[in-house]
Design an enzyme around this catalytic site. Structure first.
Site, PDB file in Angstrom:
ATOM      1  N   HIS A 147      -4.005  13.803   0.833  1.00 48.66           N
ATOM      2  CA  HIS A 147      -4.266  12.927   1.988  1.00 48.66           C
ATOM      3  C   HIS A 147      -3.059  12.941   2.936  1.00 48.66           C
ATOM      4  CE1 HIS A 147      -5.447   9.422   4.351  1.00 48.66           C
ATOM      5  NE2 HIS A 147      -4.274   8.883   4.083  1.00 48.66           N
ATOM      6  N   GLU A 176      -9.951  12.616   7.462  1.00 46.22           N
ATOM      7  CA  GLU A 176      -9.833  13.972   6.923  1.00 46.22           C
ATOM      8  C   GLU A 176     -11.165  14.726   6.994  1.00 46.22           C
ATOM      9  OE1 GLU A 176      -7.271  13.702   3.097  1.00 46.22           O
ATOM     10  OE2 GLU A 176      -7.908  11.685   3.613  1.00 46.22           O
ATOM     11  N   ARG A 219      -8.408   3.706  12.978  1.00 47.62           N
ATOM     12  CA  ARG A 219      -7.520   4.840  13.271  1.00 47.62           C
ATOM     13  C   ARG A 219      -6.977   4.836  14.685  1.00 47.62           C
ATOM     14  NH1 ARG A 219      -6.109   5.934   8.270  1.00 47.62           N
ATOM     15  NH2 ARG A 219      -7.851   6.584   6.970  1.00 47.62           N
ATOM     16  N   GLU A 247     -10.681   4.013   3.165  1.00 50.82           N
ATOM     17  CA  GLU A 247      -9.736   4.810   2.377  1.00 50.82           C
ATOM     18  C   GLU A 247     -10.019   4.567   0.898  1.00 50.82           C
ATOM     19  OE1 GLU A 247      -5.681   4.070   3.677  1.00 50.82           O
ATOM     20  OE2 GLU A 247      -5.868   5.667   5.178  1.00 50.82           O
ATOM     21  N   GLN A 274      -4.311   2.179  14.780  1.00 55.53           N
ATOM     22  CA  GLN A 274      -3.204   2.707  13.965  1.00 55.53           C
ATOM     23  C   GLN A 274      -2.410   3.784  14.710  1.00 55.53           C
ATOM     24  OE1 GLN A 274      -4.643   4.608  10.399  1.00 55.53           O
ATOM     25  NE2 GLN A 274      -2.600   5.154   9.654  1.00 55.53           N
ATOM     26  N   ASP A 327      -9.055   0.498   1.637  1.00 58.78           N
ATOM     27  CA  ASP A 327      -8.118   0.078   2.681  1.00 58.78           C
ATOM     28  C   ASP A 327      -8.723   0.455   4.038  1.00 58.78           C
ATOM     29  OD1 ASP A 327      -5.875  -0.566   4.173  1.00 58.78           O
ATOM     30  OD2 ASP A 327      -4.876   1.337   3.769  1.00 58.78           O
ATOM     31  N   LYS A 339      -4.489  -1.869   9.947  1.00 60.22           N
ATOM     32  CA  LYS A 339      -4.697  -1.898   8.494  1.00 60.22           C
ATOM     33  C   LYS A 339      -4.859  -3.305   7.934  1.00 60.22           C
ATOM     34  CE  LYS A 339      -3.657   2.500   7.280  1.00 60.22           C
ATOM     35  NZ  LYS A 339      -4.408   3.303   6.305  1.00 60.22           N
ATOM     36  N   THR A 348      -9.191  -5.579   3.447  1.00 56.20           N
ATOM     37  CA  THR A 348      -9.058  -4.633   2.338  1.00 56.20           C
ATOM     38  C   THR A 348     -10.017  -5.105   1.259  1.00 56.20           C
ATOM     39  OG1 THR A 348      -6.719  -4.321   2.855  1.00 56.20           O
ATOM     40  CG2 THR A 348      -7.451  -3.597   0.680  1.00 56.20           C
ATOM     41  N   GLU A 363      -8.946   4.280  -2.641  1.00 54.46           N
ATOM     42  CA  GLU A 363      -7.680   4.066  -3.342  1.00 54.46           C
ATOM     43  C   GLU A 363      -7.911   3.393  -4.694  1.00 54.46           C
ATOM     44  OE1 GLU A 363      -4.379   2.496  -1.181  1.00 54.46           O
ATOM     45  OE2 GLU A 363      -5.214   3.037   0.780  1.00 54.46           O
ATOM     46  N   ASP A 374       0.837  -1.199   0.000  1.00 60.25           N
ATOM     47  CA  ASP A 374       0.000   0.000   0.000  1.00 60.25           C
ATOM     48  C   ASP A 374       0.871   1.248   0.000  1.00 60.25           C
ATOM     49  OD1 ASP A 374      -2.290   1.459  -0.098  1.00 60.25           O
ATOM     50  OD2 ASP A 374      -2.743   1.296   2.028  1.00 60.25           O
TER      51      ASP A 374
HETATM   52 CA    CA Z   1      -3.970   3.108   2.620  1.00 62.36          CA
END
Ligand code: CA
Length: 436
Positions: free
Chosen positions: A143, A383, A246, A208, A249, A242, A262, A266, A210, A136
């Site tokens: 971001h 975000e 948080r 996320e 993480q 993904d 993470k 996925t 992606e 990843d």
């Molecule tokens: Ca990611």
């Protein structure tokens, strides 16, 4: 870089009626995937055309392919597309050209092709390939800046960002196809206000947005891939969510990077959109800010800078239990574009292999979260809600800091350009289930 040809002709129509004007899979797209046919049976390679899937093994057995196209169809007949990815661009393009001919309105072989079609809604999509390794990246500069600002207000982007395509090695075993439920992970959490960590369900579950990148022909261990050849090593693209815890993480990520925050799930969209299908939607890599360093030589190629980026509209939708109950439409969380990536897909490939790391057909890259510059284009709740400090208000009366159980996140992608047929990626969906 693949060029446009007759397969991109916007006037080309298919005898599969639902393909004509289809928002995702018109005859100009022809994405590859692996499906289980109606009623079960062995998984096999297929091609999406409108509301149908063409069974490549059946079409190959019916003798509809010759030469390189036959080699590609045969490689795509089994339960994974790794062998097809390994063949590279020419056989894949030959297969595309022949499929476009077979499915075109004026095809002389309609009667032989028609028995190879299944209604897509009666089929089950699987992962398109055996994923050996999953990496990843972190190539979305907006971001990276937004996220960095929350942890380091004065110095959001670390000094290496504009020199190195940053990435971490992800977990391939937990990559799942669209529609698979997403179990909220348990783990260690330590909010800033608490002095010691505790174990339990993540309270800050996020998505996320992606782009997924599938590797084609790889490289031998110890042999880098030159940037000039890196683009043609890519077998195709998909959407990738993904999922990120948080709180887990935030507690674990220093100094070695993401781990349990993470690796629990996925989600990818099951269709592989080929570089050939995306040829009309190639654009120049946007110029860097004046103060930014130029990419080093091993990452710099004139053709890649000229046409190595993708103009691809990306969308994130949220359906909550409250919206569903009240019959309200999904809430659009973001509208972004793949042009916001700081590095091209080819640069990610060249960088990954520059130290001799061997890439293999079916390896999967995530691009990193693709946020745009405005709030309406942010590709994660970290975000959008500023880490949960600014909750979202939904039309149902609900609010969201992060994802709740029962929430469904849908990613979509569309490529549009004047003079060409628009194509889509299909959906990448996942619904959050309670922690075990
Ligand atoms: Ca990611």
């Amino acid at each position: 870089m693949p060029k446009t040809d007759a397969t991109h002709d916007p006037k080309r129509r298919s005898w599969v009626d639902s393909a004509n004007g289809h928002p995702e899979f018109p005859i100009q797209n022809l994405p590859l995937g692996v499906f289980v046919p109606p009623g079960g049976g062995a998984p096999r390679g297929g091609v999406a055309i409108g509301d149908f899937i063409l069974d490549l093994a059946a079409a190959h057995a019916a003798g509809l392919f010759r030469g390189e196209a036959a080699a590609a169809a045969e490689a795509a007949s089994g339960p994974a597309l790794n062998d097809l990815f390994a063949l590279g661009a020419a056989p894949r393009a030959a297969l595309r050209a022949r499929l476009s001919e077979l499915l075109a309105l004026d095809s002389a072989e309609r009667a032989r092709v028609e028995p190879c079609l299944h209604r897509a809604e009666d089929c089950t999509m699987q992962l398109p390939a055996r994923i050996g390794d999953y990496t990843d990246f972190y190539a979305g500069i907006h971001h990276a800046t937004n996220t960095g600002r929350q942890f380091r207000p004065d110095n959001p982007l670390l000094p290496n960002y504009k020199y190195v395509p940053i990435a971490y090695h992800g977990r391939s075993s937990s990559v799942v196809p669209s529609g698979t439920p997403v179990r909220r992970p348990n783990g260690q959490r330590k909010p800033g206000r608490e002095t010691t960590p505790s174990f339990g369900p993540s309270r800050n579950l996020d998505y996320e947005l992606e782009l997924g990148i599938w590797m084609g022909p790889g490289n031998a261990l110890g042999t880098p891939i030159p940037i000039s050849e890196a683009g043609e090593r890519i077998a195709g693209f998909c959407l990738l969510n993904d999922w990120s815890a948080r709180d887990i993480q935030g507690w674990e990520y220093q100094p070695l990077g993401p781990f349990l925050g993470k690796n629990f799930c996925t989600t990818i969209s099951p269709w592989v959109i080929t570089p050939e299908a995306l040829a009309p939607f190639r654009v120049a890599q946007p110029p860097r800010a004046e103060d930014d360093p130029a990419p080093m030589d091993y990452l710099l190629d004139a053709a890649d800078q000229r046409e190595g980026a993708l103009d691809l509209e990306l969308e994130v939708l949220l359906i909550t239990p409250g919206l569903r109950e009240k019959g309200l439409p999904p809430h659009r969380l973001a509208l972004s574009n793949a042009r916001h990536l700081y590095w091209t897909p080819a640069q990610l490939v060249a960088h990954h292999a520059c130290g001799g790391c061997n890439l293999q057909p079916g390896d999967l890259f995530g691009s990193g979260t693709i946020s745009g510059p405005e709030e309406s284009s942010f590709g994660s709740l970290l975000e959008t809600t500023q880490g949960g400090r600014k909750p979202l208000q939904l039309a149902s009366g609900e609010t969201r800091r992060f994802l709740e159980d029962g929430d469904e996140v849908i990613l979509r992608a569309h490529a549009r350009r004047e003079g060409y047929a628009s194509i889509g990626f299909g959906e990448c969906r996942g619904t959050v289930q309670p922690a075990p």
